[in-house]
Scaffold this motif. Structure first.
Motif, PDB file in Angstrom:
ATOM      1  N   VAL A 112      93.084  60.252  -7.867  1.00 15.05           N
ATOM      2  CA  VAL A 112      92.163  60.836  -8.891  1.00 15.05           C
ATOM      3  C   VAL A 112      90.780  61.434  -8.194  1.00 15.05           C
ATOM      4  O   VAL A 112      90.335  62.391  -8.200  1.00 15.05           O
ATOM      5  CB  VAL A 112      91.717  60.081 -10.046  1.00 15.05           C
ATOM      6  CG1 VAL A 112      91.032  60.931 -11.085  1.00 15.05           C
ATOM      7  CG2 VAL A 112      92.956  59.568 -10.599  1.00 15.05           C
ATOM      8  N   THR A 113      90.431  60.156  -7.520  1.00 14.85           N
ATOM      9  CA  THR A 113      89.167  60.330  -6.752  1.00 14.85           C
ATOM     10  C   THR A 113      89.072  61.638  -5.758  1.00 14.85           C
ATOM     11  O   THR A 113      88.415  62.471  -5.712  1.00 14.85           O
ATOM     12  CB  THR A 113      88.434  59.239  -6.070  1.00 14.85           C
ATOM     13  OG1 THR A 113      88.480  58.025  -7.095  1.00 14.85           O
ATOM     14  CG2 THR A 113      87.176  59.433  -5.298  1.00 14.85           C
ATOM     15  N   PHE A 128      89.459  64.712  -7.256  1.00 15.60           N
ATOM     16  CA  PHE A 128      88.021  65.320  -7.783  1.00 15.60           C
ATOM     17  C   PHE A 128      87.048  65.791  -6.706  1.00 15.60           C
ATOM     18  O   PHE A 128      86.384  66.762  -6.864  1.00 15.60           O
ATOM     19  CB  PHE A 128      87.263  64.398  -8.573  1.00 15.60           C
ATOM     20  CG  PHE A 128      87.935  63.950  -9.875  1.00 15.60           C
ATOM     21  CD1 PHE A 128      88.619  64.745 -10.438  1.00 15.60           C
ATOM     22  CD2 PHE A 128      87.655  62.501 -10.447  1.00 15.60           C
ATOM     23  CE1 PHE A 128      89.452  64.537 -11.768  1.00 15.60           C
ATOM     24  CE2 PHE A 128      88.141  62.278 -11.803  1.00 15.60           C
ATOM     25  CZ  PHE A 128      89.025  63.163 -12.264  1.00 15.60           C
ATOM     26  N   ASP A 159      84.083  62.322 -12.371  1.00 17.09           N
ATOM     27  CA  ASP A 159      84.152  61.084 -12.471  1.00 17.09           C
ATOM     28  C   ASP A 159      83.884  60.325 -13.527  1.00 17.09           C
ATOM     29  O   ASP A 159      84.787  59.668 -14.310  1.00 17.09           O
ATOM     30  CB  ASP A 159      83.497  60.482 -11.105  1.00 17.09           C
ATOM     31  CG  ASP A 159      84.052  59.283 -10.681  1.00 17.09           C
ATOM     32  OD1 ASP A 159      85.223  59.149 -10.273  1.00 17.09           O
ATOM     33  OD2 ASP A 159      83.340  58.070 -10.610  1.00 17.09           O
ATOM     34  N   GLN A 194      83.870  61.686 -16.635  1.00 16.02           N
ATOM     35  CA  GLN A 194      84.665  62.302 -17.617  1.00 16.02           C
ATOM     36  C   GLN A 194      86.093  61.499 -17.631  1.00 16.02           C
ATOM     37  O   GLN A 194      86.397  61.302 -18.655  1.00 16.02           O
ATOM     38  CB  GLN A 194      84.953  63.640 -17.592  1.00 16.02           C
ATOM     39  CG  GLN A 194      85.352  64.384 -18.742  1.00 16.02           C
ATOM     40  CD  GLN A 194      85.479  66.039 -18.547  1.00 16.02           C
ATOM     41  OE1 GLN A 194      86.026  66.407 -17.365  1.00 16.02           O
ATOM     42  NE2 GLN A 194      85.351  66.685 -19.636  1.00 16.02           N
ATOM     43  N   ALA A 195      86.599  61.408 -16.323  1.00 21.39           N
ATOM     44  CA  ALA A 195      87.781  60.464 -16.248  1.00 21.39           C
ATOM     45  C   ALA A 195      87.729  59.167 -16.508  1.00 21.39           C
ATOM     46  O   ALA A 195      88.612  58.405 -17.085  1.00 21.39           O
ATOM     47  CB  ALA A 195      88.123  60.715 -14.740  1.00 21.39           C
ATOM     48  N   ASP A 196      86.440  58.661 -16.545  1.00 19.92           N
ATOM     49  CA  ASP A 196      86.295  57.130 -16.898  1.00 19.92           C
ATOM     50  C   ASP A 196      86.167  56.951 -18.498  1.00 19.92           C
ATOM     51  O   ASP A 196      86.083  55.803 -18.829  1.00 19.92           O
ATOM     52  CB  ASP A 196      85.056  56.771 -16.148  1.00 19.92           C
ATOM     53  CG  ASP A 196      85.307  55.219 -15.534  1.00 19.92           C
ATOM     54  OD1 ASP A 196      86.347  55.021 -15.354  1.00 19.92           O
ATOM     55  OD2 ASP A 196      84.529  54.872 -15.237  1.00 19.92           O
ATOM     56  N   ARG A 197      85.952  57.969 -19.305  1.00 17.67           N
ATOM     57  CA  ARG A 197      85.619  58.022 -20.658  1.00 17.67           C
ATOM     58  C   ARG A 197      86.927  57.572 -21.380  1.00 17.67           C
ATOM     59  O   ARG A 197      87.951  58.222 -20.993  1.00 17.67           O
ATOM     60  CB  ARG A 197      84.907  59.251 -21.057  1.00 17.67           C
ATOM     61  CG  ARG A 197      83.391  59.449 -20.805  1.00 17.67           C
ATOM     62  CD  ARG A 197      83.104  60.818 -21.050  1.00 17.67           C
ATOM     63  NE  ARG A 197      83.046  60.956 -22.651  1.00 17.67           N
ATOM     64  CZ  ARG A 197      83.114  62.152 -23.219  1.00 17.67           C
ATOM     65  NH1 ARG A 197      83.326  63.184 -22.841  1.00 17.67           N
ATOM     66  NH2 ARG A 197      83.289  62.329 -24.729  1.00 17.67           N
ATOM     67  N   GLY A 198      86.949  57.206 -22.453  1.00 21.41           N
ATOM     68  CA  GLY A 198      87.842  56.942 -23.538  1.00 21.41           C
ATOM     69  C   GLY A 198      88.900  55.675 -22.869  1.00 21.41           C
ATOM     70  O   GLY A 198      88.666  54.840 -21.686  1.00 21.41           O
ATOM     71  N   GLY A 199      90.022  55.479 -23.377  1.00 21.30           N
ATOM     72  CA  GLY A 199      91.027  54.775 -23.212  1.00 21.30           C
ATOM     73  C   GLY A 199      90.543  53.267 -23.576  1.00 21.30           C
ATOM     74  O   GLY A 199      91.375  52.363 -23.238  1.00 21.30           O
TER      75      GLY A 199
END
Lengths: 246, 70
Positions: free
Chosen positions: A182-183, A186, A239, A241-246
């Protein structure tokens, strides 16, 4: 593998792994103080430097060399502090896994935010003082002109650090772990944006140079700083945004 | 050409097994962020990661990932 070797490996895992984890915890605890002090130092340097620049800057209006030194301190010290901070963060043992890796994940976010703050502060400083650089080049010669370009060099370096480095840079296993698919994806998107931005900025300078070569030369460092800072903003946003939620 | 999209049931499967994103990330050896982005279809995983996920969950890759027509 023989039974004896198996038993040896098992014993080593049972004894050394928890000890390694405890030792790493202790090491991280010890270094937390250093990181805290470094963070305070950075805030003081950035805050103090900016305050000094605002308060004392006008006093040295006629003395360009002194202004350049002041700018150098404002730009250079936080840059060095951030680099020291990165190197001082002890990477946890990769085998510790789980919590330690999650903690490392969190540290990466903090590290990017710290760098982003600096890019922002440096960009503001660069925008505020870009008028100084051509004057320096005229008055002090090419070495001083080169030194006066340091803010832009710092910004570019910070951008590269943010895109390619992480707090576990010194630990190859964790470096690989944090530099995941993912990194990398991005980073590729941020680089694409950076490429497009630079093309447009260069096109703008080409047009500007037709009208006023002097203005184009004057605004070029600012364009470079902008072209470097925006992709990192985008990268940090993706980064986050990807870390949000879950 | 028909536009195709990769859909996945990762969140559903993970939830059914009582795993958190962090648990699954640990099982696969990737970051939680990776699992989160795959679940939300923000990121299309590589074949290697898709197969690793399937292996960790003891499923066929087609049971997790499907190709959808729009």
């Amino acid at each position: 593998m023989s039974d004896r070797t198996n038993r040896h490996t098992l014993e080593r895992n049972l004894i050394s792994r928890p000890q390694a984890v405890i030792a790493a915890e202790q090491k991280r605890h010890d270094h937390a103080r250093v990181r805290g002090l470094t963070a305070i130092f950075t805030v003081l340097v950035v805050g103090g430097g900016l305050a000094a620049f605002v308060v004392f800057g006008p006093l040295f209006r006629g003395q360009i060399a002194l202004q350049a030194i002041l700018v150098g301190i404002v730009f250079g010290a936080p840059f060095l502090a951030s680099f020291i901070m990165m190197l001082r963060v002890p990477p946890p043992p990769f085998e510790a896994s789980g919590d330690a890796r999650r903690e490392m994940d969190q540290k990466q976010v903090q590290w990017r935010i710290a760098l982003l703050t600096q890019v922002f502060v440096l960009s503001l400083c660069a925008a505020e003082t870009f008028w100084l650089w051509p004057r320096l080049a005229r008055v002090l010669g090419w070495i001083s002109a080169l030194i006066s370009l340091l803010p832009v060099v710092f910004i570019v370096f910070l951008v590269i650090s943010s895109l390619y480095m992480n707090p576990s840079w010194l630990n190859p296993d964790l470096r690989r772990f944090l530099d995941d698919e993912v990194t990398r994806s991005f980073r590729a998107r941020a680089q694409r944006l950076g490429y497009l931005l630079m093309m447009f900025v260069l096109l703008g300078f080409c047009l500007l140079a037709r009208i006023s070569a002097q203005a184009a030369a004057q605004f070029m460092p600012l364009g470079l700083a902008l072209g470097a800072a925006l992709p990192i903003l985008y990268f940090v946003y993706l980064d986050w945004q990807a870390d949000r939620g879950g | 050409m028909v536009e195709r999209r990769l859909e996945n049931r990762l969140k559903e499967i993970r939830g059914a097994r009582g795993l958190t994103q962090a648990d699954l990330a640990d099982m696969v050896g990737v970051s939680r962020k990776t699992i989160n982005t795959v679940e939300n279809s923000v990121f299309v995983p590589s074949t290697l990661l898709a197969l690793t996920l399937a292996e960790a969950l003891k499923l066929n890759v087609e049971e997790i990932f499907t190709l959808e027509r729009r």
